[in-house]
Design a protein around this motif. Structure first.
Motif, mmCIF file in Angstrom:
data_model
loop_
_atom_site.group_PDB
_atom_site.id
_atom_site.type_symbol
_atom_site.label_atom_id
_atom_site.label_comp_id
_atom_site.label_asym_id
_atom_site.label_seq_id
_atom_site.Cartn_x
_atom_site.Cartn_y
_atom_site.Cartn_z
ATOM 1 N N SER A 1 0.828 -1.207 0.000
ATOM 2 C CA SER A 1 0.000 0.000 0.000
ATOM 3 C C SER A 1 0.861 1.255 0.000
ATOM 4 O O SER A 1 0.562 2.234 -0.705
ATOM 5 C CB SER A 1 -0.922 0.006 1.227
ATOM 6 N N ILE A 2 1.944 1.238 0.771
ATOM 7 C CA ILE A 2 2.859 2.387 0.807
ATOM 8 C C ILE A 2 3.518 2.580 -0.556
ATOM 9 O O ILE A 2 3.646 3.708 -1.053
ATOM 10 C CB ILE A 2 3.928 2.185 1.906
ATOM 11 N N LEU A 3 3.922 1.455 -1.187
ATOM 12 C CA LEU A 3 4.557 1.534 -2.506
ATOM 13 C C LEU A 3 3.583 2.100 -3.537
ATOM 14 O O LEU A 3 3.967 2.923 -4.382
ATOM 15 C CB LEU A 3 5.034 0.146 -2.927
ATOM 16 N N ILE A 4 2.322 1.689 -3.460
ATOM 17 C CA ILE A 4 1.314 2.189 -4.392
ATOM 18 C C ILE A 4 1.114 3.693 -4.217
ATOM 19 O O ILE A 4 0.971 4.437 -5.199
ATOM 20 C CB ILE A 4 -0.014 1.425 -4.191
ATOM 21 N N VAL A 5 1.114 4.151 -2.990
ATOM 22 C CA VAL A 5 0.982 5.588 -2.727
ATOM 23 C C VAL A 5 2.159 6.345 -3.354
ATOM 24 O O VAL A 5 1.967 7.404 -3.975
ATOM 25 C CB VAL A 5 0.909 5.862 -1.212
ATOM 26 N N PHE A 6 3.365 5.789 -3.240
ATOM 27 C CA PHE A 6 4.540 6.435 -3.828
ATOM 28 C C PHE A 6 4.440 6.468 -5.356
ATOM 29 O O PHE A 6 4.827 7.455 -5.992
ATOM 30 C CB PHE A 6 5.818 5.724 -3.397
ATOM 31 N N ILE A 7 3.931 5.384 -5.953
ATOM 32 C CA ILE A 7 3.755 5.360 -7.408
ATOM 33 C C ILE A 7 2.750 6.417 -7.832
ATOM 34 O O ILE A 7 2.964 7.148 -8.814
ATOM 35 C CB ILE A 7 3.300 3.960 -7.876
ATOM 36 N N ALA A 8 1.652 6.520 -7.103
ATOM 37 C CA ALA A 8 0.623 7.517 -7.421
ATOM 38 C C ALA A 8 1.181 8.933 -7.308
ATOM 39 O O ALA A 8 1.003 9.759 -8.210
ATOM 40 C CB ALA A 8 -0.582 7.338 -6.502
ATOM 41 N N ILE A 9 1.869 9.201 -6.198
ATOM 42 C CA ILE A 9 2.458 10.532 -6.005
ATOM 43 C C ILE A 9 3.503 10.822 -7.078
ATOM 44 O O ILE A 9 3.573 11.926 -7.620
ATOM 45 C CB ILE A 9 3.072 10.647 -4.596
ATOM 46 N N GLY A 10 4.310 9.811 -7.405
ATOM 47 C CA GLY A 10 5.357 9.988 -8.416
ATOM 48 C C GLY A 10 4.784 10.288 -9.791
ATOM 49 O O GLY A 10 5.296 11.145 -10.521
ATOM 50 N N SER A 11 3.709 9.598 -10.154
ATOM 51 C CA SER A 11 3.107 9.841 -11.463
ATOM 52 C C SER A 11 2.446 11.214 -11.520
ATOM 53 O O SER A 11 2.521 11.905 -12.549
ATOM 54 C CB SER A 11 2.098 8.738 -11.790
ATOM 55 N N ILE A 12 1.827 11.626 -10.418
ATOM 56 C CA ILE A 12 1.233 12.967 -10.360
ATOM 57 C C ILE A 12 2.327 14.027 -10.453
ATOM 58 O O ILE A 12 2.189 15.035 -11.167
ATOM 59 C CB ILE A 12 0.403 13.123 -9.074
ATOM 60 N N TRP A 13 3.429 13.792 -9.757
ATOM 61 C CA TRP A 13 4.568 14.726 -9.842
ATOM 62 C C TRP A 13 5.111 14.792 -11.263
ATOM 63 O O TRP A 13 5.437 15.869 -11.766
ATOM 64 C CB TRP A 13 5.682 14.264 -8.886
ATOM 65 N N LEU A 14 5.188 13.628 -11.933
ATOM 66 C CA LEU A 14 5.707 13.596 -13.301
ATOM 67 C C LEU A 14 4.813 14.394 -14.240
ATOM 68 O O LEU A 14 5.309 15.123 -15.112
ATOM 69 C CB LEU A 14 5.826 12.149 -13.774
ATOM 70 N N GLY A 15 3.504 14.259 -14.060
ATOM 71 C CA GLY A 15 2.585 15.040 -14.884
ATOM 72 C C GLY A 15 2.791 16.529 -14.708
ATOM 73 O O GLY A 15 2.730 17.302 -15.666
#
Length: 276
Positions: free
Chosen positions: A157-171
């Motif tokens: 769950s923590i890893l998924i949150v990091f992926i979500a935040i990372g993709s939003i940051w990339l956008g």
């Protein structure tokens, strides 16, 4: 389209056509009409026509109707994510057309930063919406792979949150169309679809039961409204998705659907250049 019970419903094909038409109206105003309003042909009659109240009102209204397009494309992206036979090929198609679309996109929206005489036909300060969709799709693929392999443990769950935040940051970092808000909308739609398919009695991802479809569309529009209050017009999509049947609704060439984006931008930009 009609269901067997004679109740009016919308198929995937119908949703695609509505999204394309909405986008075309938006871009007709922002790419074509704005050029003729600002730089009409140098004669009195043309100037009067393009500065008429009717044309100005049309230019002002069409972008509001265009707000229907992106939420529908997000819905279709998540739909395609669950129904496609190969998610990586799906991502590759979107990314390739994102690259193809960048020059037509810049011709349409970023032309003031271009200098064709000096060979500058592209610029990278703002990227087209297919890059937004590609980032969101890539994040969904990663999250789904992790969930499939490791389940829903706390570290996952923590890893998924990091992926979500990372993709939003990339956008946000790449300054794609709809910015971080667009990527967030995609991930919200994916999360609602995931939870809804698990908790609904049918267990199906397409179509979700009406309450879940409504929640998906409402919640994905929230970050868009936070970006711009004009996106509230996208709430019309809630009614459209309520009518969604989950059926394909006849054949629509997928290459036409992808090619429409760069093709219509190129044609509108070229017409503006010729006429102004």
């Amino acid at each position: 389209t009609e269901s067997p019970g004679s109740q009016f419903q919308l198929t995937t094909r119908a949703i695609k056509w509505i999204a394309l038409f909405s986008m075309l109206c938006d871009h007709f105003a922002k790419v074509f009409l704005i050029g003729l309003i600002n730089h009409p042909w140098p004669n009195a009659s043309t100037t009067v026509f393009f500065h008429s109240e009717q044309i100005i009102r049309l230019y002002e209204f069409l972008p509001y109707f265009g707000r229907l397009a992106f939420p529908l494309f997000v819905f279709l992206l998540v739909e395609g994510f669950y129904l496609t036979k190969n998610r990586w090929k799906y991502l590759r198609r979107i990314f390739i057309f994102a690259l193809i679309s960048e020059i037509p996109f810049d011709m349409g929206f970023r032309y003031k930063n271009l200098d064709p005489a000096a060979g500058k036909l592209i610029e990278f300060s703002y990227q087209n919406v297919l890059f937004t969709l590609a980032i969101g799709l890539f994040a969904m693929i990663l999250i789904e792979m992790i969930l499939t392999k490791f389940g829903t443990t706390s570290p996952v769950s923590i890893l998924i949150v990091f992926i979500a935040i990372g993709s939003i940051w990339l956008g946000n970092r790449l300054d794609v169309d709809y910015h971080a808000y667009g990527v967030a909308a995609i991930l919200i739609a994916y999360a609602i679809r995931k939870v809804g398919s698990i908790r609904s009695d049918s267990g199906s991802v397409s179509p979700l039961p009406l309450p879940w479809r409504t929640a998906e569309m409402l919640l994905l529009i929230i970050p868009l409204i936070l970006m711009s209050t004009s996106e509230v017009w996208g709430l019309i999509d809630v009614a459209l998705i309520a009518l969604y049947s989950g059926r394909r609704g006849g054949h629509m060439n997928k290459w036409f659907f992808y090619a429409f984006y760069p093709a219509h931008l190129f044609i509108l930009a070229l017409l503006r250049i010729i006429l102004t």
